[in-house]
Enzyme design. Structure first.
Site, PDB file in Angstrom:
ATOM      1  N   ASN A  23      32.690  40.329  29.849  1.00  0.00           N
ATOM      2  CA  ASN A  23      33.981  39.811  30.287  1.00  0.00           C
ATOM      3  C   ASN A  23      34.830  39.283  29.131  1.00  0.00           C
ATOM      4  O   ASN A  23      36.053  39.229  29.238  1.00  0.00           O
ATOM      5  CB  ASN A  23      33.794  38.728  31.354  1.00  0.00           C
ATOM      6  CG  ASN A  23      33.386  39.322  32.692  1.00  0.00           C
ATOM      7  OD1 ASN A  23      33.431  40.532  32.871  1.00  0.00           O
ATOM      8  ND2 ASN A  23      32.972  38.475  33.620  1.00  0.00           N
ATOM      9  N   ARG A 122      41.693  40.960  45.390  1.00  0.00           N
ATOM     10  CA  ARG A 122      41.964  40.834  43.955  1.00  0.00           C
ATOM     11  C   ARG A 122      43.451  41.011  43.593  1.00  0.00           C
ATOM     12  O   ARG A 122      43.818  41.900  42.819  1.00  0.00           O
ATOM     13  CB  ARG A 122      41.085  41.792  43.149  1.00  0.00           C
ATOM     14  CG  ARG A 122      39.616  41.591  43.417  1.00  0.00           C
ATOM     15  CD  ARG A 122      38.740  42.375  42.479  1.00  0.00           C
ATOM     16  NE  ARG A 122      38.412  41.629  41.276  1.00  0.00           N
ATOM     17  CZ  ARG A 122      37.593  42.068  40.331  1.00  0.00           C
ATOM     18  NH1 ARG A 122      37.043  43.242  40.422  1.00  0.00           N
ATOM     19  NH2 ARG A 122      37.330  41.336  39.270  1.00  0.00           N
TER      20      ARG A 122
END
Ligand code: UD1
Length: 423
Positions: A23, A122
């Protein structure tokens, strides 16, 4: 389609070296176009998400040189615009970081609407709100997001949700804006701090990353730097849970134990021995784990990315446990696959109630997303017999050499490619 074939029922034993944090890597690669000189990124995980981002950078004319499997040099000199409009960019979530980076560097960018794991709606409204506050116009048309600003001016932005992606994207857009930007209710995840360290190494002035107020003083120019990505806490947590689920003993190397405190605490609660020593964590258990209740939260709470792997452990623990998913409403797609393996789980809204069974049974299952795939691998490793997991491309997006690392720990896991796997 590729698949993993796992002959489970063997205890994991030995050592595993954790790779750089996916990430963080997927934000730092797009951020490299903010630099005007060469950046060298070390500890870059070799996963399909980073390979795709490197290909996008190359398509923008950045000079991308692999120095070894986990080190890459990026020269952005020939990058004249930030456009990532094709299927490559649409295939992963993190392509949206080119919006912030492109805004910061060229005052404009065009990027395909982001893809990534289907784990809920999202939305990206908080990213857009941040860009607009800095003076950009944002348009979404035919699957492409365009951002453009005549001038970027620092602003105070209060995030409605402490979104990781929005916090990073606003930082990228703001590092070269005029004046000061303040992000309130910023996300505090470890990779926010890593991205800020990378930007500061380029010459940016980002203060407060890791707290809920981040202050960015705009600078005119950013140079180059060498930066080593922090260890992947989610990869580490996955191996910790796998060690517990197979009742094995694994030394997890190259980690920052502080980043894993919520996971270590939960495993201890479940009667697993977890010992921290410098940058290593040893996880061992010889008995069946005791069930527990897990609630996902923003950092330093229990990470949503480990909720799915944890449900596999709860599925074979003694007693009834639960998972409350507070971050992504759709993150229970792995449950049906675990049920195929004999798990007893019922989902009520954002809560999964899990009655532990003694053992699961092997089955043919599908990885619906990255961490769902990790959950299925853990379930398969703990189960005697042959489990086949299809749609493993989701897993390969985020776990560096997972079959090799598991084989070193004694697991019987094989990656079967393409046609052979379809048979
Ligand atoms: C990042 C991580 C992902 C992790 C998640 C939460 C990367 C590449 N991915 O995802 O692995 O699971 O953080 O720790 O770093 N939201 C909005 N509006 C927005 C942005 C987000 O409503 O503009 C909502 C989301 O739908 C979600 C919550 O906020 O419910 C958290 O999302 P966010 O922190 O942005 O996650 P990602 O950056 O997508």
């Amino acid at each position: 389609m590729n698949k993993f074939v796992i002959q489970g029922g063997k205890k994991l034993k030995g050592e595993v070296e954790i790779s750089g944090f996916k990430n963080a890597a997927v934000a730092i690669l797009p951020a490299s176009i903010l630099a005007e000189e060469k950046t060298v990124i070390q500890n870059l995980p070799d996963i399909s998400d980073t390979r795709t981002l490197l290909a996008i950078l190359a398509s923008m004319n950045a000079t991308v040189t692999r120095l070894d499997n986990n080190t890459v040099s990026l020269e952005p000199g020939k990058v004249k615009e930030c456009k990532a409009e094709d299927g490559m960019a649409g295939g992963l979530r993190a392509s949206y970081y080119f919006l912030g980076a492109g805004l910061g560097r060229f005052h404009k960018a065009k990027v395909a609407y982001p893809g990534g794991c289907l784990i809920g709606a999202r939305p990206i409204d908080q990213h857009i709100k941040g860009f607009e506050a800095l003076g950009a116009k944002v348009k979404i048309e035919k699957g492409i997001i365009s951002v453009q600003a005549r001038e970027l001016k620092g602003a105070t932005i209060y995030l409605d949700i402490a979104s990781v992606g929005a916090t990073i994207n606003i930082m990228l857009a703001a590092v070269k804006a005029k004046g000061q930007t303040v992000i309130e209710n910023a996300a505090k995840e470890p990779h926010i701090v890593d991205v800020a360290s990378f930007l500061n190494a380029l010459g940016a002035k980002v203060r407060g990353a890791g707290t809920d107020t981040i202050k960015i003083e705009g600078v005119k120019k950013l140079g180059g730097c060498e930066h080593a990505i922090i260890p992947d806490q989610i990869e580490a947590g996955t191996y910790m849970i796998a060690a517990a689920a197979t009742r094995g003993e694994v030394l997890i190397k190259n980690v920052i134990p502080k980043h894993l405190e919520s996971v270590s605490a939960k495993l201890k609660e479940m009667n697993v021995t977890v010992e921290e020593n410098g940058d290593e964590i040893r996880v061992k258990t010889s008995k069946r784990t005791k069930s527990a209740d897990v609630k996902t939260l923003v950092y330093p709470g229990f990470p949503t990315d480990l909720q799915q792997p944890m449900s596999s452990l709860l599925a074979i623990s003694q007693g009834t446990g639960s998972i409350t998913e507070n971050i992504f409403e759709g993150r229970f797609k792995h449950v049906n696959e675990l049920k195929r393996m004999g798990a007893v789980i019922r989902v009520e809204g954002k809560v999964a109630i899990i009655d532990g069974v003694k053992t699961l049974s092997p089955a043919a299952v599908k990885a619906s997303d990255l961490r769902a795939g990790a959950a299925l691998i853990i379930a398969a490793l703990s189960t005697k017999g042959k489990t086949e997991i299809s749609q493993v491309e989701h897993i390969l997006r985020g776990y560096d050499r997972i079959e090799e690392k598991l084989q070193k720990l004694g697991a019987k896991i094989e990656l079967i490619n393409g046609k052979e796997a379809d048979e």
